[in-house]
Design a protein around this motif. Structure first.
Motif, PDB file in Angstrom:
ATOM      1  N   GLY A   1      -5.327  24.547 -21.908  1.00 35.08           N
ATOM      2  CA  GLY A   1      -4.036  24.709 -21.234  1.00 35.08           C
ATOM      3  C   GLY A   1      -3.789  23.642 -20.185  1.00 35.08           C
TER       4      GLY A   1
ATOM      5  N   ILE B   1      -0.660  20.598 -20.147  1.00 36.04           N
ATOM      6  CA  ILE B   1       0.279  20.353 -19.042  1.00 36.04           C
ATOM      7  C   ILE B   1       0.191  18.900 -18.583  1.00 36.04           C
TER       8      ILE B   1
ATOM      9  N   ILE C   1       9.015  23.432 -18.759  1.00 38.61           N
ATOM     10  CA  ILE C   1       8.040  23.721 -19.814  1.00 38.61           C
ATOM     11  C   ILE C   1       8.123  25.147 -20.325  1.00 38.61           C
TER      12      ILE C   1
ATOM     13  N   ILE D   1       5.911  27.740 -22.832  1.00 37.72           N
ATOM     14  CA  ILE D   1       4.576  27.883 -23.435  1.00 37.72           C
ATOM     15  C   ILE D   1       4.577  29.060 -24.396  1.00 37.72           C
TER      16      ILE D   1
ATOM     17  N   SER E   1      -5.512  33.642 -24.302  1.00 43.13           N
ATOM     18  CA  SER E   1      -4.181  33.345 -23.754  1.00 43.13           C
ATOM     19  C   SER E   1      -4.167  33.324 -22.233  1.00 43.13           C
TER      20      SER E   1
ATOM     21  N   LEU F   1      -3.210  30.030 -19.985  1.00 42.15           N
ATOM     22  CA  LEU F   1      -2.118  30.017 -19.003  1.00 42.15           C
ATOM     23  C   LEU F   1      -2.632  29.690 -17.600  1.00 42.15           C
TER      24      LEU F   1
ATOM     25  N   ALA G   1      -3.015  26.014 -17.423  1.00 44.43           N
ATOM     26  CA  ALA G   1      -1.703  25.364 -17.315  1.00 44.43           C
ATOM     27  C   ALA G   1      -1.163  25.445 -15.883  1.00 44.43           C
TER      28      ALA G   1
ATOM     29  N   ILE H   1       6.916  25.676 -15.116  1.00 44.16           N
ATOM     30  CA  ILE H   1       6.918  26.489 -16.332  1.00 44.16           C
ATOM     31  C   ILE H   1       8.166  27.361 -16.289  1.00 44.16           C
TER      32      ILE H   1
ATOM     33  N   VAL I   1       7.283  31.729 -20.609  1.00 46.52           N
ATOM     34  CA  VAL I   1       6.104  31.969 -21.437  1.00 46.52           C
ATOM     35  C   VAL I   1       6.494  33.017 -22.471  1.00 46.52           C
TER      36      VAL I   1
ATOM     37  N   ILE J   1       4.790  23.823 -25.267  1.00 45.52           N
ATOM     38  CA  ILE J   1       3.336  23.758 -25.441  1.00 45.52           C
ATOM     39  C   ILE J   1       2.903  24.910 -26.333  1.00 45.52           C
ATOM     40  N   CYS J   2       2.177  24.591 -27.388  1.00 45.46           N
ATOM     41  CA  CYS J   2       1.705  25.596 -28.350  1.00 45.46           C
ATOM     42  C   CYS J   2       0.192  25.755 -28.214  1.00 45.46           C
ATOM     43  N   SER J   3      -0.288  26.983 -28.236  1.00 45.47           N
ATOM     44  CA  SER J   3      -1.708  27.228 -27.945  1.00 45.47           C
ATOM     45  C   SER J   3      -2.591  27.352 -29.181  1.00 45.47           C
TER      46      SER J   3
END
Length: 334
Positions: free
Chosen positions: A166, A170, A183, A185, A197, A201, A204, A216, A219, A247-249
Motif C-alpha cells: 500500500g 501511494i 486517490i 483505493i 486490506s 490501507l 497507504a 485519499i 476507499v 490504486i488496486c490491491s
C-alpha cells in the motif's frame, strides 16, 4: 549315406540358428532389465528424502499460482516430494478466516506424519494455533502470511508485506501528481482474500503522512454487499468523479479496473496503479494502461518458506518472521 550327412548338417545348422536366436533374446532381456533399473534408480539422482505438504486456497489470483510453482521448485531442489492440498476460502468477514476444509486438510497432514507443512494464512493472528499443534506433533511448520504479526513472533513465518504494498502504491501516485493526487483505493471486502486490506490501507495512509501531500478521496471494498453486485471501480467513478488516481490491491481488481478504464476511454486521464503481475497486466503496462504495478515476489516467498522448513528438519535455525518486500514495476523501469 550322402542323404544322411545332408540331414545331419541341416539339423546342426538349425540348432546353431536356434542357439544364436536364444542368446540374442537373452541379451535383449538383460539390456531391458538394465534400462529399467537405470530409469527407476538413475545414478545421477537421489531418492526423495522428504514429504512436504502445502495448504493453499483455491484462487484464480496469479500470486497463488506463482507461489505454488516456487514452492514446488524449492522442495524438489531439496530432494523432496511436494503434495499440494487446496481448500475453498470462507467468503466472509467472520471471526474465523480459516475455513473448515483448511482445518480438515491440516489435521490430515498432521496424522500422516509428513516431514513438513507449509500453510497460507489470510490473517496472521490465526497462525499461532496451527503452529502450536504442529510443534506438539513434532512436524516442521512454516506459515505464509500477508503481513507481520507480533502474535506470530515465536514461529516460522514468511510474509508478503501488504503494508509495504500500500505504501509503495501511494508513492508511485505522488511521484507523478504530487499534491494534486486525488486517490481512490479498491481493496477486497472479504477478510479471506490474498491481501491484508487493513494493512494495505495503513501503508497507504502512512505514505501520505510522510509525504505531506495528496489525499485519499475514497476507499471502496470490492464484493461489499452494499454495492449490490456493481463493480467497485464503477461505483468509484460514479461517487467520486474528481478522482485522478486509482490504486488496486489485487491482480483481479487491477484487471477489472483496467478494463473499465478502457471501456470508458479514461486511459491517460486516470492514473492506474495495479498489484502483482500476469501476462495481461504486463501487456496493459506496456500499453500504458497501468502507470505501475506493485508486485509481491511469490518466487522469493516460496523459496523462503521451504528454506525455513529445511532449517527445522535439520535443526539449524530458530523461529523468525521474514518480510519479503514487494517490487515496483513501472512504465519507466519495465
Amino acid at each position: 549315406m550322402q542323404k544322411n550327412w545332408f540331414s545331419i548338417a541341416l539339423i546342426l545348422c538349425l540348432s546353431l540358428l536356434f542357439l544364436v536366436n536364444a542368446g540374442y533374446s537373452l541379451l535383449l532381456v538383460y539390456q531391458s532389465q538394465s534400462e529399467i533399473k537405470t530409469f527407476l534408480n538413475p545414478a545421477n539422482t537421489y531418492p526423495m528424502l522428504y514429504h512436504i505438504t502445502v495448504l493453499l486456497p483455491e484462487s484464480n489470483d496469479p500470486f497463488i499460482e506463482q507461489l505454488k510453482t516456487s514452492i514446488e521448485k524449492a522442495v524438489t531442489a531439496d530432494n523432496g516430494a511436494v503434495e499440494f492440498l487446496f481448500y475453498t476460502q470462507q467468503n466472509s468477514t467472520a471471526d474465523s478466516a480459516v475455513s473448515s476444509k483448511a482445518e480438515e486438510l491440516f489435521n490430515l497432514a498432521l496424522n500422516a506424519n509428513v516431514d513438513g507443512i507449509i500453510m497460507f494464512f489470510s490473517q496472521a493472528e490465526y497462525i499461532s494455533s496451527y503452529a502450536k499443534r504442529a510443534k506438539q506433533a513434532s512436524v516442521p511448520f512454516t506459515a505464509i502470511a500477508m503481513n507481520y504479526s507480533s502474535a506470530a513472533d515465536s514461529y516460522y513465518v514468511v510474509s508478503s508485506d501488504s503494508y509495504a504494498q500500500g505504501k509503495y502504491a501511494i508513492q508511485e501516485a505522488l511521484s507523478v501528481l504530487g499534491n494534486s493526487a486525488r486517490i481512490g483505493i479498491i481493496v477486497p471486502y472479504s477478510t479471506t482474500d490474498t491481501v491484508d486490506s487493513a494493512s494495505f490501507l495503513n501503508g497507504a495512509k502512512t505514505a501520505l503522512l510522510e509525504h505531506g501531500k495528496g489525499k485519499i478521496s475514497a476507499v471502496i471494498f470490492e464484493g461489499d454487499p452494499a454495492l449490490q453486485g456493481e463493480e467497485a471501480g464503477f461505483t468509484l467513478f460514479h461517487n467520486k468523479p474528481d478522482i485522478n488516481v486509482i490504486i488496486c490491491s489485487t491482480a483481479h481488481i487491477s484487471m477489472n479496473t483496467a478494463q473499465l478504464l478502457i471501456d470508458k476511454s479514461l486511459v491517460g486521464k486516470i492514473l492506474l496503479i495495479g498489484s502483482d503481475e500476469n501476462s495481461e497486466i504486463s501487456r496493459l503496462l506496456e500499453k500504458g494502461v497501468f502507470k505501475a504495478t506493485i508486485i509481491r515476489i511469490a518466487d522469493a516467498i516460496g523459496k523462503a518458506a521451504q528454506k525455513l522448513i529445511m532449517e527445522q528438519i535439520q535443526k539449524t535455525g530458530k523461529p523468525i518472521q521474514l518480510s519479503i518486500k514487494p517490487i515496483i514495476k513501472s512504465i519507466e523501469n519495465k
